[in-house]
Design an enzyme around this catalytic site. Structure first.
Site, PDB file in Angstrom:
ATOM      1  CE  LYS A 126      76.891  70.929  16.673  1.00  0.00           C
ATOM      2  NZ  LYS A 126      78.070  70.695  15.856  1.00  0.00           N
ATOM      3  CG  ASN A 127      76.303  67.290  15.002  1.00  0.00           C
ATOM      4  OD1 ASN A 127      76.697  68.429  14.751  1.00  0.00           O
ATOM      5  ND2 ASN A 127      76.759  66.591  16.033  1.00  0.00           N
ATOM      6  CB  CYS A 158      85.137  71.837  18.810  1.00  0.00           C
ATOM      7  SG  CYS A 158      83.587  72.722  19.040  1.00  0.00           S
ATOM      8  NE  ARG A 218      87.158  67.461  14.991  1.00  0.00           N
ATOM      9  CZ  ARG A 218      85.982  68.050  15.177  1.00  0.00           C
ATOM     10  NH1 ARG A 218      85.922  69.263  15.678  1.00  0.00           N
ATOM     11  NH2 ARG A 218      84.867  67.433  14.851  1.00  0.00           N
ATOM     12  N   PRO A 219      91.738  64.202  11.796  1.00  0.00           N
ATOM     13  CG  PRO A 219      92.335  61.936  11.887  1.00  0.00           C
ATOM     14  CD  PRO A 219      91.979  63.105  12.758  1.00  0.00           C
ATOM     15  CB  ILE A 220      89.280  64.564   6.583  1.00  0.00           C
ATOM     16  CG1 ILE A 220      90.375  65.346   5.834  1.00  0.00           C
ATOM     17  CG2 ILE A 220      88.508  65.467   7.503  1.00  0.00           C
ATOM     18  CD1 ILE A 220      89.803  66.334   4.830  1.00  0.00           C
ATOM     19  CG  ASP A 278      79.326  65.632  20.539  1.00  0.00           C
ATOM     20  OD1 ASP A 278      80.566  65.709  20.571  1.00  0.00           O
ATOM     21  OD2 ASP A 278      78.682  65.533  19.473  1.00  0.00           O
ATOM     22  NE  ARG A 282      81.098  76.538  16.427  1.00  0.00           N
ATOM     23  CZ  ARG A 282      82.223  76.163  15.852  1.00  0.00           C
ATOM     24  NH1 ARG A 282      83.356  76.664  16.248  1.00  0.00           N
ATOM     25  NH2 ARG A 282      82.209  75.293  14.879  1.00  0.00           N
TER      26      ARG A 282
END
Ligand code: EPU
Length: 419
Positions: free
Chosen positions: A23-24, A119, A124-126, A308, A400
């Protein structure tokens, strides 16, 4: 669409399945195709909803896409995209939508995107994405939920990431591929899907070295050319989830089409717990007959134990003999699912970023909720090991990121129905 899964526990898992594509990796490679002039063929693309969402975003931008779900192949021609603006609702549902910042900036010198979602693990910073892109010469503005970046020219620089971030590493690779000069990313993430993304871009003519180590060097090139075909690597987390499922339910499971090297941290932990794990080259066999032993697990960036796999591992620790600990060092709020497990009889005490898990307990089926993708998979595993019926609500979360999750388990002997 919301649906439920009903799992009747007590059956062991036996037989063989194929791992799906990662997926990733897929959700990074698909937006990377925006940088390529011409058609890219991507094989082994998992049929999961996050991938479909990413493909929809590219379609909305104007890319031509042929998606053959039966073979897992996707053809993308992004040369017809003529906008840098992606203010779409879909971006708010997946984390990987942040990659459009780097890729649109790399191609057009501008990008405009909605704030990415994903999720819920707390904040969840960027900031590391933005810091890196600014270092390459881009300006940054945030208003009305849109992030806008602009650069007359992106120029290579040295960037040190303050935290090891998969997303920031990927975004910077994407932006630097067509930038002028040399970009060096230090303290880069080393996940297998970063290597896969670099291999895809290099096949199209990029010059990226060091992916898989913590120093990645990208020499900007003028353009990337289509006509390439790339097969996505097997999914490390899906493979790990099935390995843990077999350890929890018992049985003898072989997962084909995997890269055992990617599974080392989990293999070592399962072995320590008394589970037999056999590396068969491009498959992994997991056998669990006896009671398993407790362990202490700490999640870390690759090659450490993956965050995960933390929720599935919590289920296994509930079944193990003794008191184990699970320390979450990546996400600050990734224990939200624990309450659901305690409903099934788990004895878990969470203090800050550590869960103390007493076992062995006899889990008993009841109604629980999939709080997020991996927590949803963990609830199904708990259901496999529990007595009676477990109903997992919001099971659409699982789709997902896991291709035909319930179907694969059923093929191994699990008693699961979709409601
Ligand atoms: N972080 C920052 N600043 C940033 C970026 C990250 O402080 O600018 C922090 C985060 O808060 C977190 C840590 O760095 O504490 C790691 O975050 P990272 O950026 O590595 O995570 P991500 O790129 O948002 C990807 C996966 C996640 C996986 C993490 C960690 C994708 C699409 N998502 O997220 O996968 O948990 O890396 O390995 O690749 C999943 O598949 O279920 C999933 C959540």
């Amino acid at each position: 669409m919301n649906h439920k899964l009903s799992i009747r526990g007590g059956r062991t898992l036996n037989g063989e399945i194929n791992a799906s594509g990662s997926k990733n990796a897929a959700v990074a490679i698909i937006p990377a195709a925006i940088l390529v002039n011409g058609i890219c063929r991507i094989e082994n693309v998992p049929d999961i909803s996050d991938v479909c969402t990413m493909l929809d975003i590219l379609r909305k931008l104007g890319a031509k896409i042929v998606h053959d779900k039966s073979t897992g192949s996707v053809e993308i021609d992004a040369s017809c995209i003529d906008t840098y603006s992606a203010p779409f609702e879909e971006l708010r549902t997946i984390r990987a939508s942040s990659y459009l910042l780097g890729t649109l900036l790399g191609r057009f010198g501008r990008s405009e995107i909605s704030m990415p979602g994903g999720c819920d693990f707390g904040y969840r910073p960027i900031d590391q994405h933005i810091k890196g892109l600014r270092t390459l010469g881009a300006s940054f503005e945030m208003s009305h939920g849109l992030i806008r970046m602009h650069a007359d020219k992106l120029a290579g620089e040295s960037i040190y990431l303050d935290v090891v971030s998969v997303g920031a590493t990927i975004n910077l690779i994407l932006a630097a591929t067509l930038a002028e000069g040399l970009t060096v990313i230090e303290n880069a993430a080393r996940e297998p899907h970063i290597v896969d993304l670099a291999n895809f871009l290099n096949a199209a003519g990029a010059n990226i070295k060091g992916a898989g180590t913590d120093v990645i060097k990208i020499k900007g090139v003028e353009s990337l050319n289509g006509g390439i075909s790339h097969a996505v690597i097997p999914d490390q987390i899906e493979t790990g989830t099935f390995m843990i499922a077999a350890a929890a339910a018992g049985g003898d499971l072989t997962i084909r089409n995997v890269i055992p090297k990617h599974m080392e941290s989990l293999t070592a932990k399962l072995t320590e717990m008394g589970v037999t794990v056999i590396d068969e080259g491009d498959s992994i066999r997991v056998i669990r007959k006896e009671i398993i032993r407790k362990a202490n697990v700490k999640t870390l960036p690759y090659p450490g134990f993956p965050t995960d796999l933390q929720p599935p591992m919590a289920v296994l620790l509930c079944l193990a003999d003794g008191t184990g600990t699970l320390n979450e060092s990546v996400w600050e709020m990734r224990f939200q699912y624990v309450e659901q497990l305690t409903r099934m009889g788990a004895d878990i005490f969470v203090q800050g970023r550590t869960a103390i898990i007493k076992g062995p307990v006899k889990l008993s089926g009841t109604s629980v909720e999939a709080k997020d993708l991996r927590a949803g998979a963990a609830m199904v595993i708990a259901g496999l090991a529990a007595t009676g019926e477990t109903i997992v609500d919001n099971a659409n979360y699982i789709e997902r990121g896991y291709e035909r999750f319930a179907e694969k388990l059923i093929s191994l002997g699990a008693d699961i129905r979709k409601l």
